[in-house]
Design a protein around this motif. Sequence first.
Motif, short mmCIF file in Angstrom:
data_model
loop_
_atom_site.label_atom_id
_atom_site.label_comp_id
_atom_site.label_asym_id
_atom_site.label_seq_id
_atom_site.Cartn_x
_atom_site.Cartn_y
_atom_site.Cartn_z
N UNK A 1 -10.67 -2.49 9.27
CA UNK A 1 -10.43 -3.57 8.32
C UNK A 1 -10.62 -3.05 6.90
N UNK A 2 -9.87 -3.63 5.98
CA UNK A 2 -10.06 -3.32 4.56
C UNK A 2 -9.64 -4.52 3.72
N UNK A 3 -10.12 -4.50 2.48
CA UNK A 3 -10.10 -5.71 1.65
C UNK A 3 -9.97 -5.29 0.19
N UNK A 4 -9.12 -6.01 -0.57
CA UNK A 4 -8.98 -5.75 -2.01
C UNK A 4 -8.99 -7.09 -2.74
N UNK A 5 -9.83 -7.20 -3.75
CA UNK A 5 -9.83 -8.38 -4.62
C UNK A 5 -9.84 -7.92 -6.07
N UNK A 6 -9.00 -8.50 -6.88
CA UNK A 6 -8.98 -8.18 -8.31
C UNK A 6 -9.94 -9.13 -9.02
N UNK A 7 -10.59 -8.60 -10.06
CA UNK A 7 -11.66 -9.33 -10.75
C UNK A 7 -11.27 -9.60 -12.20
#
Length: 592
Positions: free
Chosen positions: A491-497
Motif C-alpha cells: 500500500x502507498x499513499x500521497x496527500x498534498x498539503x
Amino acid sequence: MSVLDYPFDSALILQKKKRLKKELLLKEGLIEKKIAILSGSTIGEVQNILELFLLNYGIKPVFWQGQYARYYENLVFDNDQLKEFAPDFIYIHTTAKNLENLPVPTDSAEDVKVKLENEFAKFKTCYEAALSLGAIVIANNFEKPFYRMYGNKDAVVPQGVVNYTTRLNLMVADFANEHENFFVNDIDYLSTLAGLDNWFNLENWYLYKYAVSVDRIPELAFSIAKIIKSALGKNKKSVICDLDNTLWGGIIGDDGVEGIAIGNEQPAGMSYTEFQSYLKKLTGLGIMLNVCSKNEEAIAKQGFEKRREAPLNVEDFICFKANWEPKHQNIANIAKEINIGEDSFVFIDDNPVERDIVRNSLAVTVPEVTCPEDYIKAIDRAGFFEITTFTKDDAKRNEMYKQNAQRAQAQASFGNYKDYLLSLDMSGEIGAFSTAHCERITQLINKTNQFNFTTRRYTQGEVEEIIANPDRYISAYAKLVDKFGDNGITTCFIASVEDKTATIDLWVMSCRVFKRHFEFALFDYFVKQCAQRGITTVNASYLPTAKNVIIKDFYEELGFTLVSESESEKKYTFAIPADYQNKNEVIKMEEV
C-alpha cells in the motif's frame, strides 16, 4: 480478437488505420498520456500506428513530434517546447541510419575504438537530456547493416560494421541497466525476426526517408506500445492452462498417465516439455500459473506427480481446477479466489471451441494457438508480460498468493472475523516514501486498479519529486507480515498539503491485503502525520471505475462527510478530531 492483437496483419492495420482509430477512441476508461517522439528519420506513420496500439491498450496518447532528423538538437539545445509539453514518455527513434562515423577498412583498431566512444557519447548526451525532463525514455538500439564489407568476418574484426553495432548496442544496454526510467526498444531483435531485407527498404528510404520499411512499422510500433503499457502497469499477471494437448500430448483420462506425450525421449513430447519449461521460467518473473481442465482432478494431477520428466509440478500452480464444470465458470472462480481481475489472465487451450466460449464470456485474454510448437511464440511475441521493472516483491508473487490461499483456509475455521485477524499475528512497517523503495512504490501505483480512489498514475520521477519535497506532501508506504509470510510493500499513499488542509491525491492497496485492517493502520498513520503538522481538515475524492467498486463507500466507513456527488466523482471532507481513536486493533505497526 482485435486486429491489433498479436499475430496481427500489418497490411490490414495500415489500410484500416483511420477507421480503427475512430473505433478505438470510443473505448471507455482511456487514460491520457503525453508522448514526445524525437526524429532520427521520418516518423509520421510511426506515430499513427503507435497511437492505434496504445488506444488498444486503453492509453490515449497526446503527441509532440520533434523536427525531422533533429533528435539531438531538440533534446540538447532547443528543448523549451519539449519542456513546456512536459511529456510522460519520450521515444527517441534513431536507427543505424543515424550512425555518423562508421568504421572503414583503412581504420586501425584504435581508430575504431575512438569512433565508437564518440558515437556513443553523442547518444548518451541525448539520453541524459531526455531523462532530465522527468519522463520515461524509450530509445531504439541499432539494427545490423544490410551489407557486410568483410562477409562473415564483419562480425569479428573491429572494422566490421556488424561488430561495431554489436558493441554499440552493448553500450546502450549498459546505459539502460544503470539508469532507471530508460528502456531499450530492441530493433536489433525485431529486424532479425523480420529479416533485414524485409526490415529495411531502400526505396522507402530514398523516397520518404523511412529508416524502417513502411510495412514493418506496425511491428516497430507494437514493440514501443508494449513497453509503455508495461510501464503503466497494464501487464497480465497470470496464465491459466488447459492440460490435455496443451501441457502434454494426448488425453490422460483415455490414454493413461503413461500414454501422454511428455519428456525429451520422443519427438511428440518435446514441444510440450519445452512449453512447460517456459512456463516454469515465467514463475521466476512472478507470473502465476493456474490449471483449468475438464478432467478428474486426481487423474489430472498424475500427469505431474507420476511423470517426473514434466518440468512443472502441482505445487507450481496457485489454483488447480480439474473438473467437469464449464471452463469460463472455473476461470471466474479462479479470479475470485486469487482476487485479481479477469483481464489479468491469459488462457491457453488447444480447443478452439473452449477458447471462443471463454473469450466471449469473460474479460480474459485468449490468444489463438494452433500447435504446441507455437504456444511459446503466441505468449512471448504478444508481450503479455513485457518487463520494465522487476522487484523483490515480483519475484515472491507466486509464494504470496499461495499464502493467501492458506489464509483463506484458516479464515474458514473461525466464526469471528476479528479473532481470525488476530490469529494471523500481523505486524507491519510504515513510513514516508524513500528512495530505497521508489521503484516498488511506482510499480504499485501504476498497476493497482481495485483499491485505487483516484486512478492517478505517477512516474518514478514524480515519486522522486514527492520524496524531495516532504513539506508539500504527506506520503506513506507500508509492508505487512503475518504467520504465513511476508506480503511486501502492498500500500502507498500521497496527500498534498496546503496550510491546514491535506488533500488525498492517491491511495492504493493490493487487494490481497484489503480488509485485514491494514487500510485502517495506514489511515491512523496519516492522521498522526496531519496532527503533527497542525492539519485539521482532509479532502478526498472517489472517482468510480468498473474496477474500484469495492471501495465506493470506504471513506464513509472512515468517518468522512460526503460533500458532493456526481456520476464521475464523489467528494469528501474529514475534520480531524482532537481525540481521534486509532481504528487498527489487530496489526502491530512499526514506524520507520
